[in-house]
Scaffold this active site. Sequence first.
Site, short mmCIF file in Angstrom:
data_model
loop_
_atom_site.label_atom_id
_atom_site.label_comp_id
_atom_site.label_asym_id
_atom_site.label_seq_id
_atom_site.Cartn_x
_atom_site.Cartn_y
_atom_site.Cartn_z
N ASP A 210 -55.77 4.64 16.41
CA ASP A 210 -56.13 4.30 17.79
C ASP A 210 -55.36 5.19 18.76
OD1 ASP A 210 -53.56 2.72 18.84
OD2 ASP A 210 -53.93 2.15 16.75
N ASP A 212 -53.34 3.98 21.17
CA ASP A 212 -52.36 3.12 21.83
C ASP A 212 -53.00 2.62 23.14
OD1 ASP A 212 -49.74 2.00 21.33
OD2 ASP A 212 -49.06 3.07 23.09
#
Length: 290
Positions: A210, A212
């Site tokens: 991802d 973040d």
Amino acid sequence: MTDTKIAVIGGSGIYDIDGLQDAQWTTVQTPWGAPSDALLTGRLGGVDMVFLPRHGRGHVHSPTTVPYRANIDALKRLGCTDVVAVSACGSLRETMAPGDFVIVDQFIDRTFAREKSFFGTGCVAHVSVAHPTCPRLSAACLQAAGDTGVTTHDGGTYLAMEGPQFSTLAESRMYRDSWGADVIGMTNMPEAKLAREAELCYASVAMITDYDSWHPDHGEVDVTQIIATLQKNATHARALVAALPALLGGARTPCSYGCDRALEHAIMTGPDARDPDLLARLDAVAGRVL
């Protein structure tokens, strides 16, 4: 010259090694308590391998409660020479996208609720972690990752946070903009420091899941998104691990970067002042120098 014995510490989504011959789960007792789980031992490509699920099978340990000292002691006790840590991480860089791998070469340690050393009162030691990963082992991981076809970045700074919560937006921006971190995770510290104290070569493979919370187009971290990316990453991670025996070989010469001699001049406490009880607990980790 010694025999190579590769340890793989599997993070989220990695719970075994495919194709391991003579595989068996082995329970290891350590002076630092029980490891995260039993350790899977066997051979792959003619090279001895050990697999340790960092969070335990079923993912029962949070990043804070992982028994890091027991894990590293158990690997050392089993005769491991090289440790490859595979971990799920968030990205703090646009160019490091979900699904990419990063061969980490630096850390910023922001953990605060974990025991970070085997040494202490009664036997004080200071090892260097200026270069906390082994360049030789990292180069093998880079080649193995590249051969799987996954986009792989050579080098990156891993911000280790305590967790288990993900970052605030302000933290994520600070780590990225002010501190220059590239990926963010919760488990490689104090693992890398303890591996150095145990004179084990250590490499870190960060599997990005991802962006973040800093990325304006992706919003906050979503666990369902992470799990979906984890499953894709796991296939590449298994292929990476399968390639390591051929790259590292069965016979091992001393590490040219000195990882396996990190304690050579590190112990400060004089022999007469050392605590016998602590020395007994250090039998596997520091037995070579003690």
